[in-house]
Motif scaffolding. Sequence first.
Motif, PDB file in Angstrom:
ATOM      1  N   PRO A 156       0.718  -1.268   0.051  1.00  0.00           N
ATOM      2  CA  PRO A 156      -0.028   0.042   0.070  1.00  0.00           C
ATOM      3  C   PRO A 156       0.833   1.323   0.167  1.00  0.00           C
ATOM      4  CG  PRO A 156       0.164  -1.166   2.138  1.00  0.00           C
ATOM      5  CD  PRO A 156       0.529  -2.168   1.065  1.00  0.00           C
ATOM      6  N   GLU A 157       2.130   1.264   0.720  1.00  0.00           N
ATOM      7  CA  GLU A 157       2.858   2.491   0.712  1.00  0.00           C
ATOM      8  C   GLU A 157       3.439   2.987  -0.558  1.00  0.00           C
ATOM      9  OE1 GLU A 157       6.842   4.140   2.887  1.00  0.00           O
ATOM     10  OE2 GLU A 157       5.999   2.240   3.596  1.00  0.00           O
ATOM     11  N   GLY A 158       3.706   1.893  -1.337  1.00  0.00           N
ATOM     12  CA  GLY A 158       4.288   2.076  -2.729  1.00  0.00           C
ATOM     13  C   GLY A 158       3.057   2.656  -3.776  1.00  0.00           C
ATOM     14  N   ILE A 159       1.869   1.890  -3.794  1.00  0.00           N
ATOM     15  CA  ILE A 159       0.841   2.361  -4.384  1.00  0.00           C
ATOM     16  C   ILE A 159       0.252   3.555  -4.168  1.00  0.00           C
ATOM     17  CG2 ILE A 159      -1.816   1.517  -4.969  1.00  0.00           C
ATOM     18  CD1 ILE A 159      -0.884  -1.205  -4.378  1.00  0.00           C
ATOM     19  N   TYR A 160       0.009   4.045  -2.769  1.00  0.00           N
ATOM     20  CA  TYR A 160      -0.370   5.129  -2.182  1.00  0.00           C
ATOM     21  C   TYR A 160       0.534   6.242  -3.079  1.00  0.00           C
ATOM     22  CZ  TYR A 160      -3.779   3.397   1.105  1.00  0.00           C
ATOM     23  OH  TYR A 160      -4.697   2.630   1.947  1.00  0.00           O
ATOM     24  N   ALA A 161       1.922   6.279  -2.899  1.00  0.00           N
ATOM     25  CA  ALA A 161       2.756   7.309  -3.501  1.00  0.00           C
ATOM     26  C   ALA A 161       2.795   7.442  -4.758  1.00  0.00           C
ATOM     27  CB  ALA A 161       4.144   6.983  -2.874  1.00  0.00           C
ATOM     28  N   GLU A 162       2.366   6.367  -5.601  1.00  0.00           N
ATOM     29  CA  GLU A 162       2.370   6.429  -7.004  1.00  0.00           C
ATOM     30  C   GLU A 162       1.080   7.059  -7.431  1.00  0.00           C
ATOM     31  OE1 GLU A 162       3.537   5.702 -11.139  1.00  0.00           O
ATOM     32  OE2 GLU A 162       4.386   6.225  -9.227  1.00  0.00           O
ATOM     33  N   CYS A 163      -0.128   6.674  -6.698  1.00  0.00           N
ATOM     34  CA  CYS A 163      -1.067   7.400  -7.017  1.00  0.00           C
ATOM     35  C   CYS A 163      -1.421   8.871  -6.966  1.00  0.00           C
ATOM     36  CB  CYS A 163      -2.354   6.787  -6.417  1.00  0.00           C
ATOM     37  SG  CYS A 163      -2.647   4.897  -6.952  1.00  0.00           S
ATOM     38  N   PHE A 206      -7.880   4.474   1.687  1.00  0.00           N
ATOM     39  CA  PHE A 206      -7.197   4.956   0.451  1.00  0.00           C
ATOM     40  C   PHE A 206      -7.423   6.288   0.011  1.00  0.00           C
ATOM     41  CE2 PHE A 206      -6.930   5.586  -4.216  1.00  0.00           C
ATOM     42  CZ  PHE A 206      -5.490   5.637  -4.372  1.00  0.00           C
ATOM     43  N   TRP A 207      -8.999   6.320  -0.305  1.00  0.00           N
ATOM     44  CA  TRP A 207      -9.466   7.577  -0.801  1.00  0.00           C
ATOM     45  C   TRP A 207      -9.359   8.719   0.483  1.00  0.00           C
ATOM     46  CZ3 TRP A 207      -9.191   7.563  -5.582  1.00  0.00           C
ATOM     47  CH2 TRP A 207      -9.669   6.487  -6.521  1.00  0.00           C
ATOM     48  N   HIS A 208      -9.753   8.413   1.554  1.00  0.00           N
ATOM     49  CA  HIS A 208      -9.645   9.382   2.604  1.00  0.00           C
ATOM     50  C   HIS A 208      -8.296  10.227   2.640  1.00  0.00           C
ATOM     51  CE1 HIS A 208      -9.390  10.977   6.778  1.00  0.00           C
ATOM     52  NE2 HIS A 208     -10.681  11.403   6.408  1.00  0.00           N
ATOM     53  N   TRP A 209      -7.267   9.253   2.537  1.00  0.00           N
ATOM     54  CA  TRP A 209      -5.834   9.616   2.456  1.00  0.00           C
ATOM     55  C   TRP A 209      -5.339  10.626   1.372  1.00  0.00           C
ATOM     56  CZ3 TRP A 209      -1.837   8.657  -0.928  1.00  0.00           C
ATOM     57  CH2 TRP A 209      -0.630   9.230  -0.524  1.00  0.00           C
ATOM     58  N   LEU A 210      -5.706   9.865   0.173  1.00  0.00           N
ATOM     59  CA  LEU A 210      -5.386  10.809  -1.166  1.00  0.00           C
ATOM     60  C   LEU A 210      -6.222  11.958  -1.189  1.00  0.00           C
ATOM     61  CD1 LEU A 210      -3.895  10.344  -3.887  1.00  0.00           C
ATOM     62  CD2 LEU A 210      -6.103   9.694  -4.828  1.00  0.00           C
ATOM     63  N   ILE A 211      -7.378  12.019  -0.931  1.00  0.00           N
ATOM     64  CA  ILE A 211      -8.127  13.333  -1.165  1.00  0.00           C
ATOM     65  C   ILE A 211      -7.791  14.448  -0.379  1.00  0.00           C
ATOM     66  CG2 ILE A 211     -10.506  14.436  -1.087  1.00  0.00           C
ATOM     67  CD1 ILE A 211     -11.569  11.634  -1.807  1.00  0.00           C
ATOM     68  N   TRP A 212      -7.160  14.010   0.881  1.00  0.00           N
ATOM     69  CA  TRP A 212      -7.024  15.203   1.897  1.00  0.00           C
ATOM     70  C   TRP A 212      -5.314  15.509   1.799  1.00  0.00           C
ATOM     71  CZ3 TRP A 212     -10.627  17.996   3.192  1.00  0.00           C
ATOM     72  CH2 TRP A 212     -12.027  17.494   3.236  1.00  0.00           C
ATOM     73  N   GLU A 213      -4.823  14.622   1.303  1.00  0.00           N
ATOM     74  CA  GLU A 213      -3.253  15.096   1.043  1.00  0.00           C
ATOM     75  C   GLU A 213      -3.477  16.020   0.011  1.00  0.00           C
ATOM     76  OE1 GLU A 213      -0.208  14.113   1.899  1.00  0.00           O
ATOM     77  OE2 GLU A 213      -1.267  13.371   3.904  1.00  0.00           O
ATOM     78  N   VAL A 214      -4.204  15.834  -1.026  1.00  0.00           N
ATOM     79  CA  VAL A 214      -4.137  16.838  -2.158  1.00  0.00           C
ATOM     80  C   VAL A 214      -4.867  18.118  -1.683  1.00  0.00           C
ATOM     81  CG1 VAL A 214      -5.489  17.458  -4.266  1.00  0.00           C
ATOM     82  CG2 VAL A 214      -4.464  15.148  -4.134  1.00  0.00           C
ATOM     83  N   LYS A 215      -6.111  18.223  -0.717  1.00  0.00           N
ATOM     84  CA  LYS A 215      -6.491  19.194  -0.241  1.00  0.00           C
ATOM     85  C   LYS A 215      -5.634  20.363   0.458  1.00  0.00           C
ATOM     86  CE  LYS A 215     -10.996  18.894  -1.826  1.00  0.00           C
ATOM     87  NZ  LYS A 215     -11.609  19.845  -2.333  1.00  0.00           N
TER      88      LYS A 215
END
Length: 675
Positions: free
Chosen positions: A369-376, A403-412
């Motif tokens: 997951p760490e690698g996938i999250y970083a690439e996305c 995953f979505w919760h992490w990704l969206i708020w990292e962008v925000k």
Amino acid sequence: MTARADLRLGITDVAPVVSCGSFSARAVVGEHLPVTATVFREGHDAVAADVVWTAPDGTRAPLNRMARFGQEPDRWLTTVVPDREGRWTFRVEAWSDPLATWHHAVEVKIAAGQGPEDLANDLEEGARLLDRVAAEADGEPRSRLTDAAAALRDTSLELTARVAPALAPALQEYLHEHPVRELVTQGPEYEVWVDRTEALFGSWYEFFPRSEAPVVDGTPTHGTFATAAERLPGVAEMGFDVVYLPPIHPIGTVNRKGPNTAQFPGGNPYDIGPDDVGSPWAIGSAEGGHDAVHPALGTMEDFRAFVARTRELGMEVALDFALQAAPDHPWVEAHPEWFTTKPDGTIAYAENPPKKYQDIYPINFDNDPEGIYAECLRVIRVWMDAGVRIFRVDNPHTKPLNFWHWLIWEVKKTDPDVLFLAEAFTRPAMMHQLARIGFTQSYTYFTWRTERGELEDYGRELASNAHYMRPNFFVNTPDILHESLQFGGPPMFKIRAVLAAMMSPTWGVYAGFELFEHVAVRPGSEEYHESEKYSLRPRDWAGAEAAGRSLAPYLRRLNEIRRAHPALQQLRTLRFHAVDNPHLICFSKTDPASQDAVLVVVNLSSHNTQIGTTALDLAALGLDWYERFTVTDELSGASYDWGQYNYVELDPYREPAHVFSITHPRPVQVPPALS
């Protein structure tokens, strides 16, 4: 459990709150957000409440006084209006209101016939309260306060003369704005994430850039970003705000699907030729992956030019974000651990029995997951740097929620203006949870809601959850050609467009809708014949409109009406009205800021004229039950004198809907809408 000793007064049922405060409620800049709570205390002394409203930079707005509303005596309401994007917070403060307690006591005792001797203590208590307020006042208000206190203490005056200055409306108004607050009790702090206005209101148009190219010798040619840009003025002319593009990345060659694949769920029996373009959702080949542009469309610079041209025309680009890979995607070789391996050693492709998607490998988020999250996150930022600020996320319900919760708020954190649309045709629990964790908008069940009862139920559900879930009503998609459009004829295309554009602040159209495309690949299917997902589909837009065979002028008018009426840019104010024919639906929307109100009546039958009588809830329109008012049809221009009960007759072949603006001799006082 340890009790909170500071909760002197009762504060419960606060809204808007999402999952007991686990996630942020939602609003947009300039939106009037109702805040409600139940506030109470022991005994009979008066209570009051404020909302403490804090901006993202920590700046506190002046206390926002709440007022009682509704049938319950302990329910309180106020409205807050955010003026910028970001993370806002609010809390409800309850407090004892000795001025209101004193005011009530004096009035009832005088009404009961008690004299100055009986009220001696009450009059002195009132004077002391006024002294407390006067100590913080200046100028003329201070003089009025001290004069009123002196009158309460002046035993030479009649009782009514002693209390009159303190109860004068002007002074009472000042005291309401400058109260004496005792036993102040703070409720919990809750978050509200505020997006730009496009998160709530917008008109989307989806098209495939590869289909926008000339037909040469009877054969379609592959479009580019440059040829697709030639379509943009026509989209802008129809009044759309967002141009949504399916994936624009290299398409896999292994197990590529050909035309009419949907006709054969187990796979396509046709031989795939060198000119078969495949599905854009089968992402990745030797030419690149999610961070690359399909060479046939152009280069990254060509895409940036397309984005710039879209903005020149007053629109913006939404790009598909589909987390899956073709068998020849670079990820498959570099990171085979990101996928699921079967016992025989092969990688599992996507299946939705009886459908098989041999051209797509789902990602296994439990592996690395760490690698996938970083690439996305890296991929998202590539397209943000190219000018994309909206992402339409493909099948988010098939990926982990955390995953979505992490990704969206990292962008925000860095780019609060970026929006995410969830293409989540899935179970209600998952659809709602995706909205709670951060998705800006969501596809909905609107496509399959055609009867009045189910439209009303669904509209109420969405309006009641407007504090976290924002719908996007697409009338069709490349995957969904509903049977109502297959068999309803041109009037049904108008009906569905009016319902989507007027009920939801955000709606969407997939290209071809304006040309009444309605042929399915086979009986009982919702897939288009010659689906654009697997083949080029050039269209003669100008020729169809010139020949009067296009719905484009109608879509243009709907979008003009939406822009002209702030009421249609709201969700939480959607209200349904009674009408005595089940084939007619009647609803209204209001805007508390502009006091705008719009009333819509639609014939749900595309084949027959329907007549009926409305029974309007005039209070929802800010009117009294007996009032008459003028309604003007924004589609036909006709005006009528209406009241609570009104005759309606709609012929679907002439015009299946009324979209009424309301004119009244006095300003319409629109009631607040509650989450």
